[in-house]
Design an enzyme around this catalytic site. Structure first.
Site, PDB file in Angstrom:
ATOM      1  N   HIS A 113       7.688  30.913  32.117  1.00  0.00           N
ATOM      2  CA  HIS A 113       8.751  30.018  31.749  1.00  0.00           C
ATOM      3  C   HIS A 113       9.587  31.051  30.760  1.00  0.00           C
ATOM      4  O   HIS A 113       9.427  32.348  30.473  1.00  0.00           O
ATOM      5  CB  HIS A 113       8.080  29.081  30.603  1.00  0.00           C
ATOM      6  CG  HIS A 113       7.476  29.813  29.342  1.00  0.00           C
ATOM      7  ND1 HIS A 113       6.098  30.168  29.520  1.00  0.00           N
ATOM      8  CD2 HIS A 113       7.793  29.914  28.058  1.00  0.00           C
ATOM      9  CE1 HIS A 113       5.614  30.924  28.305  1.00  0.00           C
ATOM     10  NE2 HIS A 113       6.503  30.633  27.311  1.00  0.00           N
TER      11      HIS A 113
ATOM     12  N   ARG B 114      -8.696  34.187  23.533  1.00  0.00           N
ATOM     13  CA  ARG B 114      -7.527  34.699  22.994  1.00  0.00           C
ATOM     14  C   ARG B 114      -6.821  33.961  22.040  1.00  0.00           C
ATOM     15  O   ARG B 114      -6.485  32.860  22.186  1.00  0.00           O
ATOM     16  CB  ARG B 114      -6.666  35.324  24.112  1.00  0.00           C
ATOM     17  CG  ARG B 114      -5.357  36.017  23.697  1.00  0.00           C
ATOM     18  CD  ARG B 114      -4.599  36.586  24.934  1.00  0.00           C
ATOM     19  NE  ARG B 114      -3.157  37.199  24.627  1.00  0.00           N
ATOM     20  CZ  ARG B 114      -1.997  36.577  24.575  1.00  0.00           C
ATOM     21  NH1 ARG B 114      -2.151  35.024  24.794  1.00  0.00           N
ATOM     22  NH2 ARG B 114      -1.315  37.379  24.238  1.00  0.00           N
TER      23      ARG B 114
ATOM     24  N   HIS C   3       8.001  34.972  31.256  1.00  0.00           N
ATOM     25  CA  HIS C   3       6.651  35.322  30.624  1.00  0.00           C
ATOM     26  C   HIS C   3       5.649  34.385  31.075  1.00  0.00           C
ATOM     27  O   HIS C   3       6.107  32.837  31.059  1.00  0.00           O
ATOM     28  CB  HIS C   3       6.775  35.860  29.377  1.00  0.00           C
ATOM     29  CG  HIS C   3       7.267  35.068  28.458  1.00  0.00           C
ATOM     30  ND1 HIS C   3       8.596  34.639  28.383  1.00  0.00           N
ATOM     31  CD2 HIS C   3       6.474  34.301  27.415  1.00  0.00           C
ATOM     32  CE1 HIS C   3       8.700  33.825  27.162  1.00  0.00           C
ATOM     33  NE2 HIS C   3       7.381  33.756  26.582  1.00  0.00           N
TER      34      HIS C   3
ATOM     35  N   ASP D 280      11.739  31.186  26.774  1.00  0.00           N
ATOM     36  CA  ASP D 280      11.784  30.505  25.476  1.00  0.00           C
ATOM     37  C   ASP D 280      13.223  30.011  25.185  1.00  0.00           C
ATOM     38  O   ASP D 280      13.990  30.441  25.821  1.00  0.00           O
ATOM     39  CB  ASP D 280      11.542  31.458  24.516  1.00  0.00           C
ATOM     40  CG  ASP D 280       9.715  32.056  24.352  1.00  0.00           C
ATOM     41  OD1 ASP D 280       9.148  30.986  25.100  1.00  0.00           O
ATOM     42  OD2 ASP D 280       9.512  32.804  23.813  1.00  0.00           O
TER      43      ASP D 280
END
Length: 345
Positions: free
Chosen positions: A224, A291, A281, A226
């Site tokens: 996607h 994570r 990303h 941002d």
């Protein structure tokens, strides 16, 4: 009780809870693999030398839309405390987390989500079906309204206090970078602060669970861009997962302590007439370790007009509404191409 949301419990999750020492730090020795200490090919920008690195910053935004920031001025102790406190919050039961942001009119200040990173302005998840489930859970905090958030959980209250301090640093960094980019692009913005409005600052805290079969179960977050002007990420300094698209290849962004990752968002791409790229990303989950990442997003004032030779004039409010409409109807974000001039979508 189980800490993962029901939709994520099918994962073969073997991650042991973090060991918390008497001073609140987890894993104080922080043994890191050798390759995690080495820098990757992502461009490096030194914030303290920004006046000498303007051309380097300009090139990074054109070629990558993505860079690693060093000497950013945020105390390492604050970054460590945010990570440690986030781990404690996520270790709470799902039911506790789900109830933690409900009621008292605080939904716009803070919200808990899972299965999707796409949220409405009120914090409600935008979903399009179980087939599009993202392997993530998180909290979203509006920095402009963080003082209104009065959590009953002591863990969340401690995090809120840290976040208020962190937000001041993020606003400083974002404004400094934006001013440099505006000068490099020779943009004539009547009110620059309206195009990067610190009151729109939002922090998302993400937890990506581990899975021994991570190659086959899906993505933490699919590829996607941002919607922001700029996004600033503080990632776990031991667990990798973030990948960025460069020259049609996915590059793993290594977790390197005391650095931040900054990426150009859709609004900055539009303002730059596509000279700067809003980079694709994604996040891959780890085979053995969960994570934690903490990302700051900052936007224009929702009513300011974004003018560009590449796109029809639009406000961020209009852009956001179109993105949410597309996600509901198609299952994914379309983004800037919806506003391109002389093109039928």
């Amino acid at each position: 009780m189980e800490s993962l949301p029901p939709s994520l419990r099918h994962l073969n999750h073997h991650q042991a809870p973090p060991t918390i020492t008497h001073n609140g730090n987890s894993n104080p020795t922080k043994d890191k693999e050798k390759d995690q200490e080495e820098y990757d090919e992502v461009p490096i920008i030194d914030l303290q030398r920004l006046s000498h690195e303007k051309s380097k910053l300009d090139e990074a935004c054109k070629e990558w839309g993505f860079f690693r920031l060093v000497n950013h001025g945020i105390p390492l102790t604050l970054l460590d405390q945010l990570q440690d406190q986030a781990k404690q919050i996520f270790s709470l039961s799902f039911e506790t987390k789900q109830a933690s942001c409900n009621g008292n009119g605080t939904e716009r200040a803070a919200s808990y989500f899972w299965g999707t990173p796409a949220l409405t302005t009120s914090g409600t998840a935008l979903t399009s079906g179980p087939q599009n489930t993202h392997l993530v859970e998180g909290f979203s905090f509006s920095l402009g309204q963080i003082s209104l958030f009065q959590p009953q959980l002591s863990e969340l209250e401690s995090f809120r206090v840290l976040l208020a301090e962190y937000g001041k640093h993020l606003s400083r960094i974002a404004t400094t970078l934006f001013e440099s980019l505006v000068k490099s692009l020779n943009l004539n913005l009547l009110e620059p602060s309206s195009y990067l409005d610190e009151n729109t600052g939002n922090v998302r805290v993400y937890r990506y669970p581990s899975c021994s079969d991570s190659n086959n179960v899906g993505w933490g977050i699919n590829e996607h861009t941002d919607s922001s002007v700029l996004s600033i990420l503080s990632q776990d300094d031991q667990v990798s997962g973030l990948e960025v698209l460069k020259d049609h290849k996915w590059v793993t962004v290594k977790p390197i302590p005391n650095t931040l990752i900054v990426n150009i968002g859709d609004m900055m791409q539009a303002l730059s007439d596509d000279m700067y790229k809003s980079v694709f990303h994604r996040v891959k989950i780890n085979n053995t370790k969960e994570r934690i990442s903490i990302c700051y997003f900052v936007f224009p004032n929702e009513d300011v007009k974004i003018e560009s030779s590449k796109y029809k004039p639009f406000t961020y409010n209009e852009f956001r509404a179109q993105v949410q409409k597309d996600i509901k109807e198609t299952g994914h974000k379309v983004g800037l191409s919806r506003f391109q001039r002389n093109e039928d979508i």
